[in-house]
Design a protein around this motif. Sequence first.
Motif, PDB file in Angstrom:
ATOM      1  N   LEU A 210     -39.252 -21.227  35.461  1.00  0.00           N
ATOM      2  CA  LEU A 210     -40.524 -21.738  35.974  1.00  0.00           C
ATOM      3  C   LEU A 210     -41.699 -20.838  35.586  1.00  0.00           C
ATOM      4  O   LEU A 210     -42.848 -21.251  35.647  1.00  0.00           O
ATOM      5  CB  LEU A 210     -40.458 -21.860  37.505  1.00  0.00           C
ATOM      6  N   ILE A 211     -41.406 -19.579  35.229  1.00  0.00           N
ATOM      7  CA  ILE A 211     -42.457 -18.636  34.834  1.00  0.00           C
ATOM      8  C   ILE A 211     -42.678 -18.761  33.337  1.00  0.00           C
ATOM      9  O   ILE A 211     -41.726 -18.858  32.565  1.00  0.00           O
ATOM     10  CB  ILE A 211     -42.058 -17.187  35.195  1.00  0.00           C
ATOM     11  N   ASP A 212     -43.922 -18.748  32.923  1.00  0.00           N
ATOM     12  CA  ASP A 212     -44.273 -18.869  31.510  1.00  0.00           C
ATOM     13  C   ASP A 212     -43.655 -17.719  30.716  1.00  0.00           C
ATOM     14  O   ASP A 212     -44.051 -16.554  30.851  1.00  0.00           O
ATOM     15  CB  ASP A 212     -45.796 -18.862  31.366  1.00  0.00           C
TER      16      ASP A 212
ATOM     17  N   ALA B 180     -40.359 -22.115  44.980  1.00  0.00           N
ATOM     18  CA  ALA B 180     -39.444 -22.980  44.227  1.00  0.00           C
ATOM     19  C   ALA B 180     -38.490 -23.747  45.127  1.00  0.00           C
ATOM     20  O   ALA B 180     -38.125 -24.894  44.815  1.00  0.00           O
ATOM     21  CB  ALA B 180     -38.658 -22.155  43.210  1.00  0.00           C
ATOM     22  N   ASP B 181     -38.030 -23.156  46.244  1.00  0.00           N
ATOM     23  CA  ASP B 181     -37.064 -23.857  47.098  1.00  0.00           C
ATOM     24  C   ASP B 181     -37.708 -24.441  48.354  1.00  0.00           C
ATOM     25  O   ASP B 181     -37.006 -24.886  49.268  1.00  0.00           O
ATOM     26  CB  ASP B 181     -35.933 -22.904  47.502  1.00  0.00           C
ATOM     27  N   ASN B 182     -39.042 -24.424  48.406  1.00  0.00           N
ATOM     28  CA  ASN B 182     -39.774 -25.010  49.535  1.00  0.00           C
ATOM     29  C   ASN B 182     -39.419 -24.392  50.885  1.00  0.00           C
ATOM     30  O   ASN B 182     -39.514 -25.054  51.924  1.00  0.00           O
ATOM     31  CB  ASN B 182     -39.555 -26.533  49.588  1.00  0.00           C
TER      32      ASN B 182
ATOM     33  N   MET C 214     -48.869 -11.742  40.774  1.00  0.00           N
ATOM     34  CA  MET C 214     -48.876 -12.386  42.089  1.00  0.00           C
ATOM     35  C   MET C 214     -48.611 -13.880  41.956  1.00  0.00           C
ATOM     36  O   MET C 214     -47.857 -14.469  42.735  1.00  0.00           O
ATOM     37  CB  MET C 214     -50.213 -12.146  42.786  1.00  0.00           C
ATOM     38  N   ALA C 215     -49.225 -14.511  40.941  1.00  0.00           N
ATOM     39  CA  ALA C 215     -49.016 -15.949  40.735  1.00  0.00           C
ATOM     40  C   ALA C 215     -47.561 -16.247  40.386  1.00  0.00           C
ATOM     41  O   ALA C 215     -46.968 -17.225  40.871  1.00  0.00           O
ATOM     42  CB  ALA C 215     -49.949 -16.452  39.633  1.00  0.00           C
ATOM     43  N   ASN C 216     -46.961 -15.397  39.550  1.00  0.00           N
ATOM     44  CA  ASN C 216     -45.557 -15.607  39.162  1.00  0.00           C
ATOM     45  C   ASN C 216     -44.610 -15.436  40.342  1.00  0.00           C
ATOM     46  O   ASN C 216     -43.646 -16.197  40.496  1.00  0.00           O
ATOM     47  CB  ASN C 216     -45.178 -14.638  38.037  1.00  0.00           C
ATOM     48  N   THR C 217     -44.847 -14.426  41.176  1.00  0.00           N
ATOM     49  CA  THR C 217     -43.982 -14.249  42.351  1.00  0.00           C
ATOM     50  C   THR C 217     -44.147 -15.408  43.321  1.00  0.00           C
ATOM     51  O   THR C 217     -43.168 -15.853  43.936  1.00  0.00           O
ATOM     52  CB  THR C 217     -44.290 -12.914  43.058  1.00  0.00           C
ATOM     53  N   GLU C 218     -45.364 -15.921  43.468  1.00  0.00           N
ATOM     54  CA  GLU C 218     -45.574 -17.080  44.339  1.00  0.00           C
ATOM     55  C   GLU C 218     -44.820 -18.300  43.804  1.00  0.00           C
ATOM     56  O   GLU C 218     -44.283 -19.101  44.588  1.00  0.00           O
ATOM     57  CB  GLU C 218     -47.071 -17.383  44.459  1.00  0.00           C
TER      58      GLU C 218
END
Length: 654
Positions: free
Chosen positions: A449-451, A510-512, A501-505
């Motif tokens: 999911l991370i670029d 991801a699993d809601n 921070m955006a990547n960790t978020e």
Amino acid sequence: MAHQGFFQRQASARRNTGVLVLLFLAAVAIITLCVCLVGYLVTRSETTGLAFADWLISRHGLLTSLAVVSLIGIGSLIRWVDLAGGGDRVAKMVGARAIDPDTRDSDERKLRNIVEEMAIASGVSVPDLYVMDHETGINAFVAGYTPGEAVMVVTHGALTQLSRDELQGVVGHEFSHVLNGDMRLNVRLIAILAGILMLGQIGSFLLQTSFLRRSHLSAHRSGDRRGTAIFGIVGLALVVIGYVGVFFGRLIQSAVSRQREMLADASSVQFTRNPEGIGGALFKIGLKGGYLDTTSHASDMNHMCFGESTRMKFTALLASHPPVKERIEAIQPGMFARLRSRLRDTESAETLQSAGSPSPASAIPEAAAGFGGGNTSNTSPLNTQRPQKISGTVGTVNRRSEDYAVSLLNSLPSTFRNLLYTRAGAIQLCYALLVHQLPPQTRQQRLALIDAGSILGPNRELLEKLLPGLESLGPGVRFPALELAMPALRKLDPDERSLLMANTETLIRADNRLSLFELAMHTFLRRHLAGDSARVVPVRYRSYRPVMTQLQVLFSLMARAGAEDERNRQALFAEAMAGFVSNGKQSELLTEVSVTRLRQALLTLNSLSPLLKPGIIDACGHCVLADGKVNASEYELIRLVADQLDCPMPPLSA
């Protein structure tokens, strides 16, 4: 009473800021009167003479006073703004070099290991380290506005001339300044001194200018020479008045610093359980000196340093530190005489060692020496007995937390630990912490999911080195590993921090669902990597009444973490709120707490007076210790709350 010591010292440090302002105003008033007296004597004439008191309230007197006060204020304001960057700015001001977290220099690694042990044992974030490469004297200081953003600066002489025990004593002394709230006061004192000393600097400039003009005007009109002479006289007078400012500046430094240095010495012995360490360091300073000769800011920094950083007259009156002999004798009576008599034996032993005899200390591995001789018993922070007051551990270091810190660092595989010191490894650790408990296939899906094309994308090679370590060491290592990686993470530029921070978020969402660790990690990273992380949080509330909503948010989360079923959660929440609710008014347990709401609640609660924070820490402790044990997520959560309230908390085994 331990918690009262820490929180009362924090409150005292804030009050001392007010005392500092009063001393500053007194110095400004006296300096202004001195300048006005010079102005009065220069402008007075026989035909239009006024008494000095009348001249003061005349237009000339008022303009002179206003100009002096403005110059001093501008001088202090410029330095205040310049130092808004916190400890990093102070370190750069004195020409210190940042020590790479991944350094290969043996002396720098020794310092890093000592600092990491002390940081983990005390619950303070690992500070950034700097060295003054060209300073041969033995000295050190810490700077910053908050414990989480502190930096520690040591001289090259301290790194190379002190033994491990002695360097550990110095580090313990400096950590005491971090825990006691001295750093913020010390940085502000630099700004105040800059204003007081500004007139002397202006006087020096005018004096030099007058000499230059005089040499150029030697063949010109006598009127020009007369004006230049007056210019020089005014400059000379301002230089003299500048020394008055220096005197008052040093007097303020002495008033603020001397008692705090004695307290820090005593705390170092408490932290390291080794009076010989700091005693030996002080003895070497007495022999070799700790003066800072390569920076023009030595006198500005005098009150911050481990020992006197500048030479001065009237030492007994103006010194920022008590005499070395007095400090050593205060640590342990008779120690100075023992160290002096041992000096000849030590020199003989060093001669033998250089000829090939092994040193007794060489048998202890660098990273394993530990505190007070290096007891490396395997103590877990999660295997705890319930203390009476959990806030009593705040701002302290004890045997269990010290032994735990040494044991933890020794348990880390060298490859795993070394990766934490690199920017790439620290970034990948953040991702590994969020996916290491997932099945391999799910783990790959989340990381996808991370670029992958960005500079902060997942690195399979590094993750494969980190993930096995996290799995084998268990959940207790998660927060300590993150803190060890913080110096490397702080090297990221603002854009890289935002992307991390955006990547960790992305991984968290991801699993809601939001686990306690994900909540703790996200809040911790945001606090320490935000652009305003070094900002001082002022005291806005001196009672709990205005923050009841924030307490409801915090205790709802803590009650849900501390109990499995709804009935026990309700009971825990009511018990936690009982100490804060007045007039029988009841608050309701919240069904859920969002990250944003928790962050805002903790930010508000950090604006409470330091003396009100122990009650909050104890109520949180009551929730997580209700069943007599603390699991990894509960420990991480209460550790997070303490961190957000600027309350350094050691491992709960303390």
